[in-house]
Motif scaffolding. Structure first.
Motif, PDB file in Angstrom:
ATOM      1  N   ALA A 112      11.102   2.090  -1.503  1.00 41.38           N
ATOM      2  CA  ALA A 112      11.134   2.702  -2.829  1.00 41.38           C
ATOM      3  C   ALA A 112      10.711   1.734  -3.921  1.00 41.38           C
ATOM      4  O   ALA A 112      10.250   2.159  -4.994  1.00 41.38           O
ATOM      5  CB  ALA A 112      12.537   3.241  -3.123  1.00 41.38           C
ATOM      6  N   LEU A 113      10.842   0.434  -3.672  1.00 42.16           N
ATOM      7  CA  LEU A 113      10.469  -0.569  -4.671  1.00 42.16           C
ATOM      8  C   LEU A 113       9.014  -1.035  -4.533  1.00 42.16           C
ATOM      9  O   LEU A 113       8.406  -1.456  -5.514  1.00 42.16           O
ATOM     10  CB  LEU A 113      11.395  -1.789  -4.552  1.00 42.16           C
ATOM     11  CG  LEU A 113      12.874  -1.533  -4.849  1.00 42.16           C
ATOM     12  CD1 LEU A 113      13.695  -2.777  -4.522  1.00 42.16           C
ATOM     13  CD2 LEU A 113      13.076  -1.137  -6.311  1.00 42.16           C
ATOM     14  N   LEU A 114       8.476  -0.953  -3.316  1.00 36.97           N
ATOM     15  CA  LEU A 114       7.120  -1.461  -3.072  1.00 36.97           C
ATOM     16  C   LEU A 114       6.066  -0.365  -3.038  1.00 36.97           C
ATOM     17  O   LEU A 114       4.873  -0.652  -3.161  1.00 36.97           O
ATOM     18  CB  LEU A 114       7.078  -2.228  -1.745  1.00 36.97           C
ATOM     19  CG  LEU A 114       8.058  -3.389  -1.572  1.00 36.97           C
ATOM     20  CD1 LEU A 114       7.775  -4.104  -0.263  1.00 36.97           C
ATOM     21  CD2 LEU A 114       8.011  -4.347  -2.741  1.00 36.97           C
ATOM     22  N   PHE A 115       6.502   0.894  -2.870  1.00 44.69           N
ATOM     23  CA  PHE A 115       5.576   2.011  -2.739  1.00 44.69           C
ATOM     24  C   PHE A 115       5.970   3.127  -3.697  1.00 44.69           C
ATOM     25  O   PHE A 115       7.074   3.140  -4.242  1.00 44.69           O
ATOM     26  CB  PHE A 115       5.592   2.546  -1.299  1.00 44.69           C
ATOM     27  CG  PHE A 115       5.140   1.563  -0.261  1.00 44.69           C
ATOM     28  CD1 PHE A 115       3.851   1.622   0.238  1.00 44.69           C
ATOM     29  CD2 PHE A 115       6.010   0.583   0.218  1.00 44.69           C
ATOM     30  CE1 PHE A 115       3.429   0.717   1.214  1.00 44.69           C
ATOM     31  CE2 PHE A 115       5.596  -0.325   1.186  1.00 44.69           C
ATOM     32  CZ  PHE A 115       4.307  -0.251   1.678  1.00 44.69           C
ATOM     33  N   SER A 116       5.054   4.065  -3.889  1.00 48.05           N
ATOM     34  CA  SER A 116       5.355   5.251  -4.696  1.00 48.05           C
ATOM     35  C   SER A 116       4.635   6.454  -4.097  1.00 48.05           C
ATOM     36  O   SER A 116       3.633   6.307  -3.380  1.00 48.05           O
ATOM     37  CB  SER A 116       4.916   5.063  -6.154  1.00 48.05           C
ATOM     38  OG  SER A 116       3.509   4.968  -6.243  1.00 48.05           O
ATOM     39  N   GLY A 117       5.139   7.644  -4.423  1.00 47.11           N
ATOM     40  CA  GLY A 117       4.492   8.868  -3.980  1.00 47.11           C
ATOM     41  C   GLY A 117       4.860   9.268  -2.573  1.00 47.11           C
ATOM     42  O   GLY A 117       5.594   8.582  -1.858  1.00 47.11           O
ATOM     43  N   SER A 118       4.343  10.423  -2.160  1.00 46.41           N
ATOM     44  CA  SER A 118       4.553  10.945  -0.819  1.00 46.41           C
ATOM     45  C   SER A 118       3.254  11.589  -0.325  1.00 46.41           C
ATOM     46  O   SER A 118       2.809  12.591  -0.903  1.00 46.41           O
ATOM     47  CB  SER A 118       5.694  11.972  -0.812  1.00 46.41           C
ATOM     48  OG  SER A 118       5.926  12.459   0.485  1.00 46.41           O
ATOM     49  N   PRO A 119       2.603  11.052   0.705  1.00 45.94           N
ATOM     50  CA  PRO A 119       3.035   9.864   1.449  1.00 45.94           C
ATOM     51  C   PRO A 119       3.002   8.609   0.579  1.00 45.94           C
ATOM     52  O   PRO A 119       2.235   8.538  -0.384  1.00 45.94           O
ATOM     53  CB  PRO A 119       2.018   9.777   2.593  1.00 45.94           C
ATOM     54  CG  PRO A 119       0.797  10.441   2.033  1.00 45.94           C
ATOM     55  CD  PRO A 119       1.306  11.568   1.173  1.00 45.94           C
ATOM     56  N   PRO A 120       3.841   7.620   0.912  1.00 46.35           N
ATOM     57  CA  PRO A 120       3.945   6.436   0.053  1.00 46.35           C
ATOM     58  C   PRO A 120       2.651   5.626  -0.021  1.00 46.35           C
ATOM     59  O   PRO A 120       1.986   5.410   0.998  1.00 46.35           O
ATOM     60  CB  PRO A 120       5.070   5.625   0.710  1.00 46.35           C
ATOM     61  CG  PRO A 120       5.125   6.115   2.116  1.00 46.35           C
ATOM     62  CD  PRO A 120       4.736   7.546   2.082  1.00 46.35           C
ATOM     63  N   VAL A 121       2.319   5.224  -1.229  1.00 48.39           N
ATOM     64  CA  VAL A 121       1.141   4.376  -1.475  1.00 48.39           C
ATOM     65  C   VAL A 121       1.635   3.073  -2.089  1.00 48.39           C
ATOM     66  O   VAL A 121       2.421   3.087  -3.043  1.00 48.39           O
ATOM     67  CB  VAL A 121       0.150   5.073  -2.429  1.00 48.39           C
ATOM     68  CG1 VAL A 121      -1.019   4.135  -2.731  1.00 48.39           C
ATOM     69  CG2 VAL A 121      -0.340   6.382  -1.833  1.00 48.39           C
ATOM     70  N   ARG A 122       1.176   1.979  -1.554  1.00 45.86           N
ATOM     71  CA  ARG A 122       1.636   0.679  -2.018  1.00 45.86           C
ATOM     72  C   ARG A 122       1.224   0.463  -3.477  1.00 45.86           C
ATOM     73  O   ARG A 122       0.074   0.718  -3.856  1.00 45.86           O
ATOM     74  CB  ARG A 122       1.055  -0.426  -1.142  1.00 45.86           C
ATOM     75  CG  ARG A 122       1.667  -1.808  -1.395  1.00 45.86           C
ATOM     76  CD  ARG A 122       1.127  -2.810  -0.378  1.00 45.86           C
ATOM     77  NE  ARG A 122       1.669  -4.143  -0.602  1.00 45.86           N
ATOM     78  CZ  ARG A 122       2.808  -4.588  -0.080  1.00 45.86           C
ATOM     79  NH1 ARG A 122       3.533  -3.796   0.690  1.00 45.86           N
ATOM     80  NH2 ARG A 122       3.235  -5.820  -0.317  1.00 45.86           N
ATOM     81  N   LEU A 123       2.167  -0.008  -4.274  1.00 45.44           N
ATOM     82  CA  LEU A 123       1.896  -0.256  -5.683  1.00 45.44           C
ATOM     83  C   LEU A 123       0.838  -1.348  -5.835  1.00 45.44           C
ATOM     84  O   LEU A 123       0.873  -2.367  -5.128  1.00 45.44           O
ATOM     85  CB  LEU A 123       3.172  -0.678  -6.400  1.00 45.44           C
ATOM     86  CG  LEU A 123       4.309   0.356  -6.457  1.00 45.44           C
ATOM     87  CD1 LEU A 123       5.571  -0.276  -7.038  1.00 45.44           C
ATOM     88  CD2 LEU A 123       3.885   1.559  -7.294  1.00 45.44           C
ATOM     89  N   ALA A 124      -0.088  -1.140  -6.744  1.00 48.05           N
ATOM     90  CA  ALA A 124      -1.153  -2.123  -6.969  1.00 48.05           C
ATOM     91  C   ALA A 124      -0.577  -3.437  -7.480  1.00 48.05           C
ATOM     92  O   ALA A 124      -1.027  -4.528  -7.108  1.00 48.05           O
ATOM     93  CB  ALA A 124      -2.169  -1.562  -7.963  1.00 48.05           C
ATOM     94  N   SER A 125       0.425  -3.318  -8.353  1.00 46.33           N
ATOM     95  CA  SER A 125       1.096  -4.507  -8.874  1.00 46.33           C
ATOM     96  C   SER A 125       2.493  -4.587  -8.241  1.00 46.33           C
ATOM     97  O   SER A 125       3.369  -3.785  -8.548  1.00 46.33           O
ATOM     98  CB  SER A 125       1.210  -4.428 -10.399  1.00 46.33           C
ATOM     99  OG  SER A 125       1.895  -5.552 -10.914  1.00 46.33           O
ATOM    100  N   GLN A 126       2.658  -5.537  -7.344  1.00 44.95           N
ATOM    101  CA  GLN A 126       3.917  -5.654  -6.621  1.00 44.95           C
ATOM    102  C   GLN A 126       4.965  -6.408  -7.445  1.00 44.95           C
ATOM    103  O   GLN A 126       4.644  -7.392  -8.131  1.00 44.95           O
ATOM    104  CB  GLN A 126       3.689  -6.388  -5.301  1.00 44.95           C
ATOM    105  CG  GLN A 126       2.950  -5.570  -4.265  1.00 44.95           C
ATOM    106  CD  GLN A 126       3.847  -4.484  -3.677  1.00 44.95           C
ATOM    107  OE1 GLN A 126       4.750  -4.756  -2.914  1.00 44.95           O
ATOM    108  NE2 GLN A 126       3.569  -3.233  -4.048  1.00 44.95           N
ATOM    109  N   PRO A 127       6.212  -5.952  -7.413  1.00 45.51           N
ATOM    110  CA  PRO A 127       7.274  -6.670  -8.130  1.00 45.51           C
ATOM    111  C   PRO A 127       7.507  -8.038  -7.506  1.00 45.51           C
ATOM    112  O   PRO A 127       7.264  -8.242  -6.308  1.00 45.51           O
ATOM    113  CB  PRO A 127       8.487  -5.758  -7.950  1.00 45.51           C
ATOM    114  CG  PRO A 127       8.211  -4.988  -6.702  1.00 45.51           C
ATOM    115  CD  PRO A 127       6.725  -4.781  -6.682  1.00 45.51           C
ATOM    116  N   SER A 128       7.971  -8.970  -8.303  1.00 46.52           N
ATOM    117  CA  SER A 128       8.254 -10.310  -7.804  1.00 46.52           C
ATOM    118  C   SER A 128       9.460 -10.260  -6.869  1.00 46.52           C
ATOM    119  O   SER A 128      10.290  -9.335  -6.938  1.00 46.52           O
ATOM    120  CB  SER A 128       8.555 -11.251  -8.970  1.00 46.52           C
ATOM    121  OG  SER A 128       9.787 -10.888  -9.584  1.00 46.52           O
TER     122      SER A 128
END
Length: 299
Positions: A112-128
């Motif tokens: 939930a912190l590294l991806f978004s949507g369904s199906p999950p797509v990896r966030l372009a800007s990853q949290p530290s």
């Protein structure tokens, strides 16, 4: 800004215990009456107010404990995953070859912190890594530790709980030692959740004790508090020392006492102002319920 629908309260009028109990309702107050053997409405309301006070008194220690524990685990996991090259490494990122095992809900929380949507797509800007650690729930950490392999546990536990006098890989290779600590962490987690959800934390079934008198719950709550400070000392001695010497800890010791329970039950409203008990050299002690004007003026 005035509000014609607002209710003005008379600051000089103290409600009766019966006024409050009628609002709380019999189902909510009955467990207090039964367990604390309340013979009067004042005693019942006092027991209820003490239950609120003791839950609140746990909050400062719980907050410090959670941060100290999660940060210590994060540093230890980072060192292990990065082969000692980093104190803040994405060990939780299961797309990496050097990640540590995550299963079930722990994996879902990271997703939930590294991806978004369904199906999950990896966030372009990853949290530290530090941001991810701060966003993970309290319950994540015991589950994460329990899911490690035995070799991983032996090294990560040694690093995380470095203040434990027995903290060596050989000690944490013993499954009984690991199980005992994980049980303590889970009990603290359960207590934290009960406090957060405004549940009565003094109930014997919640404390997993057999209590024939409410004083047994008081003693058990003190033990839970001490266990938190002990684990904290293993993770971060400075944080544990800070809690030990804090105002919040003095308040906790005063409220988590048989004298405090009796003071609340004797007069729930004055006890709320701490006029019925004080912390002396030997711990919480009862003081006079009726204050004389001359004594007040002298103070």
């Amino acid at each position: 800004m005035s509000n014609e629908n607002s209710i003005e309260l008379d600051p000089k009028r103290i409600p009766t215990a019966r006024d409050v109990l009628s609002t709380l309702g019999q189902p909510r107050i009955a467990p207090y009456v039964d367990f604390f053997k309340c013979a009067t409405d004042e005693a019942a309301l006092g027991a209820y107010f003490w239950g609120q006070a003791i839950a609140s008194a746990f909050q400062p220690c719980l907050g410090m404990y959670e941060v100290a524990l999660r940060n210590a685990i994060h540093v230890a996991a980072s060192r292990f995953s990065s082969k000692q090259s980093s104190h803040s490494h994405p060990w939780y990122d299961y797309t990496r070859q050097d990640s540590l095992p995550l299963r079930g809900k722990t994996r879902e929380k990271v997703t939930a912190l590294l991806f978004s949507g369904s199906p999950p797509v990896r966030l372009a800007s990853q949290p530290s890594p530090d941001s991810v650690v701060a966003a993970l729930s309290f319950g994540f950490w015991p589950s994460f530790l329990a899911g490690l392999t035995r070799p991983q546990q032996s090294r990560i536990f040694t690093d995380t709980f470095h203040g434990n006098p027995n903290s060596k890989p050989a000690h944490w290779s013993n499954t009984d030692n690991v199980a005992s600590l994980l049980s303590t962490l889970k009990e603290i987690q359960d207590l934290r959740n009960a406090v957060a959800h405004l549940e009565p934390i003094w109930k014997p079934h919640r404390l997993k004790i057999k209590a024939t008198h409410w004083s047994h719950s008081v003693a058990s709550l003190r033990q839970k508090h001490a266990a938190m400070i002990q684990v904290m000392a293993w993770c971060c001695p400075a944080s544990a020392a800070a809690v030990e010497h804090s105002y919040a800890n003095r308040i906790f010791k005063s409220i988590c006492s048989t004298d405090a329970v009796q003071a609340f039950m004797h007069n729930p409203f004055d006890a709320g102002e701490m006029s019925l008990f004080a912390l002396g050299p030997g711990g919480a002690r009862r003081v006079a319920a009726v204050q004389q004007p001359a004594a007040n003026e002298a103070a």
